[in-house]
Design a protein around this motif. Structure first.
Motif, short mmCIF file in Angstrom:
data_model
loop_
_atom_site.label_atom_id
_atom_site.label_comp_id
_atom_site.label_asym_id
_atom_site.label_seq_id
_atom_site.Cartn_x
_atom_site.Cartn_y
_atom_site.Cartn_z
N LEU A 48 4.42 57.70 1.06
CA LEU A 48 5.89 57.63 0.35
C LEU A 48 5.83 56.62 -0.55
O LEU A 48 6.46 57.04 -1.45
CB LEU A 48 6.73 57.67 1.66
CG LEU A 48 6.88 58.77 2.66
CD1 LEU A 48 8.21 58.31 3.75
CD2 LEU A 48 7.01 59.96 2.01
N VAL A 53 13.09 63.32 3.85
CA VAL A 53 12.61 61.86 3.69
C VAL A 53 13.65 60.75 3.80
O VAL A 53 13.17 59.88 4.44
CB VAL A 53 12.08 61.87 2.15
CG1 VAL A 53 11.90 60.48 1.73
CG2 VAL A 53 11.12 62.70 2.12
N VAL A 110 -0.89 59.64 -6.20
CA VAL A 110 0.18 60.38 -5.25
C VAL A 110 -0.94 61.44 -4.25
O VAL A 110 -1.01 61.59 -3.16
CB VAL A 110 1.10 61.27 -5.84
CG1 VAL A 110 1.97 62.22 -4.92
CG2 VAL A 110 2.30 60.27 -6.39
N HIS A 133 13.95 58.84 -5.59
CA HIS A 133 12.69 58.93 -6.28
C HIS A 133 11.67 59.89 -5.58
O HIS A 133 10.97 60.77 -6.00
CB HIS A 133 11.76 57.52 -6.66
CG HIS A 133 12.65 56.59 -7.35
ND1 HIS A 133 12.87 57.01 -8.81
CD2 HIS A 133 12.73 55.19 -7.35
CE1 HIS A 133 13.47 56.06 -9.30
NE2 HIS A 133 13.32 55.14 -8.53
N ILE A 134 11.53 59.88 -4.36
CA ILE A 134 10.36 60.51 -3.64
C ILE A 134 10.99 62.26 -3.51
O ILE A 134 10.32 62.98 -3.92
CB ILE A 134 10.38 60.13 -2.41
CG1 ILE A 134 9.89 58.68 -2.15
CG2 ILE A 134 9.53 61.10 -1.40
CD1 ILE A 134 9.90 58.25 -0.84
N GLU A 135 12.27 62.55 -3.29
CA GLU A 135 12.60 63.80 -3.24
C GLU A 135 12.70 64.33 -4.63
O GLU A 135 12.29 65.59 -4.77
CB GLU A 135 14.09 63.77 -2.71
CG GLU A 135 14.10 63.45 -0.96
CD GLU A 135 15.10 64.17 -0.42
OE1 GLU A 135 16.31 64.53 -0.89
OE2 GLU A 135 15.21 64.39 0.99
N LEU A 184 9.11 65.31 -5.26
CA LEU A 184 8.59 66.37 -4.54
C LEU A 184 9.33 67.78 -5.04
O LEU A 184 8.44 68.90 -4.98
CB LEU A 184 9.05 66.18 -3.01
CG LEU A 184 8.30 65.26 -2.17
CD1 LEU A 184 9.05 64.95 -1.04
CD2 LEU A 184 6.92 65.54 -2.15
N ALA A 241 14.19 56.50 -1.48
CA ALA A 241 14.10 58.06 -1.04
C ALA A 241 14.48 59.13 -2.17
O ALA A 241 13.99 60.11 -2.27
CB ALA A 241 15.01 58.20 0.06
N ILE A 254 4.51 58.01 -3.66
CA ILE A 254 5.15 59.09 -4.44
C ILE A 254 6.58 58.25 -4.97
O ILE A 254 6.95 58.59 -6.35
CB ILE A 254 5.57 59.97 -3.51
CG1 ILE A 254 4.48 60.70 -2.66
CG2 ILE A 254 6.84 61.15 -4.01
CD1 ILE A 254 4.89 61.85 -1.48
N ALA A 255 7.17 57.29 -4.33
CA ALA A 255 8.17 56.60 -5.00
C ALA A 255 7.91 55.99 -6.20
O ALA A 255 8.62 55.90 -7.20
CB ALA A 255 8.84 55.61 -3.85
#
Length: 300
Positions: free
Chosen positions: A95, A29, A206, A129-131, A134, A127, A98-99
């Protein structure tokens, strides 16, 4: 009337799972967001991701290129650029969803405001937050279990094993279920039933966005998803971010160089009411390994 059982495997669920797995490899990401504004040469990407060695960055770029969201253009043997494809550009609003979920539902440490001296939730890069999000929903069978619980409103382990993990024995469902409970996405009742927590219910935007992108549909139609399109009850919406644990990031001695290329306004524009991310937000913190957090809510 009981909610009818969901098919054990549906094209929609399979596409969503595949999309999440596309994004899941760590740092992918970050690499994608780095080139989201304009194509960059490898020598321009590398300084923006200084914690990645050559042996780590190249595989991420190759993975994203093979997935069709990044395009590698070779102008000469030593002049190669990486930029997002049209499909990659369409992925940016996903993205953002998700963030936004990670910013709202994942726990945060407390840091002291240097100006006021007050303790406040730490601000993390989009990024990150996204990872972190996930990492909770990508593990095998997690999405399928969340899907079944959303469709039914609640289910026993036996039902979840049959619907989300066909071909496995009953005992196999407990490990992913226990992980989802520990991560704060699922709650367990004393009667042996499981249901989505407020954080799990909050994943609706999401999964709506991921489903629309995976099927090639406009994101404007994402809210009509047959499973995740139901509105949340007021009691299921968290009022603020988790902020109950000590900081998990050391204060950087020197801030990393701001990225000239980040999602910035492109991400913020897709999340009404949220503050715009500035160019330096993506690279404003050092990147630690994920710690094991105390129970009580979705952890990082």
């Amino acid at each position: 009337m009981a909610t009818p059982a969901q098919p054990r495997t549906t094209p929609d669920l399979a596409r969503v799972t595949e999309t999440l797995e596309l994004l899941a490899p760590r740092w992918s990401v970050w690499a994608l967001m780095t080139i989201s504004s304009k194509p960059l040469r490898y020598a321009e990407i590398k300084p923006r991701l200084p914690w990645l060695h050559d042996g780590q960055l190249h595989p991420r770029l190759r993975h994203l290129t093979d997935a069709g969201v990044v395009e590698r253009t070779e102008y000469a043997p030593r002049h190669v650029t990486y930029g997002v494809t049209s499909r990659g550009a369409e992925l940016l609003p996903v993205l953002a969803s998700i963030a936004a979920w990670g910013d709202t539902y994942l726990e945060k440490g407390l840091v002291r405001n240097k100006k006021t001296g007050e303790m406040e939730p730490e601000q993390l890069p989009a990024a990150q937050h996204i990872e972190d999000a996930l990492a909770l929903i990508v593990p095998r069978h997690a999405t399928a279990i969340l899907w079944s619980l959303k469709a039914r409103g609640g289910a026993s382990a036996k039902t979840l094993a049959a619907e989300a993990m066909p071909g496995y024995g009953l005992t196999a469902v407990y490990k992913p279920l226990d992980r989802l409970v520990a991560d704060g996405l699922v709650t367990a009742s004393g009667a042996g039933n499981f249901q989505l927590s407020a954080s799990g219910q909050g994943l609706a935007p999401v999964f709506q966005a991921v489903s629309a992108w995976a099927a090639g549909r406009p994101l404007a139609e994402a809210g009509a998803h047959p499973v995740w399109g139901q509105d949340l009850a007021p009691s299921q919406v968290r009022s603020g971010p988790w902020a109950s644990t000590p900081t998990r990031l050391p204060a950087p001695t020197e801030p990393l160089a701001p990225a000239e290329s980040s999602v910035g306004s492109a991400l913020a524009a897709t999340v009404p009411g949220r503050p715009a991310w500035k160019g330096g937000d993506l690279f404003s913190h050092q990147i630690p390994a994920r710690p094991i957090s105390p129970a009580g809510g979705p952890r990082r």
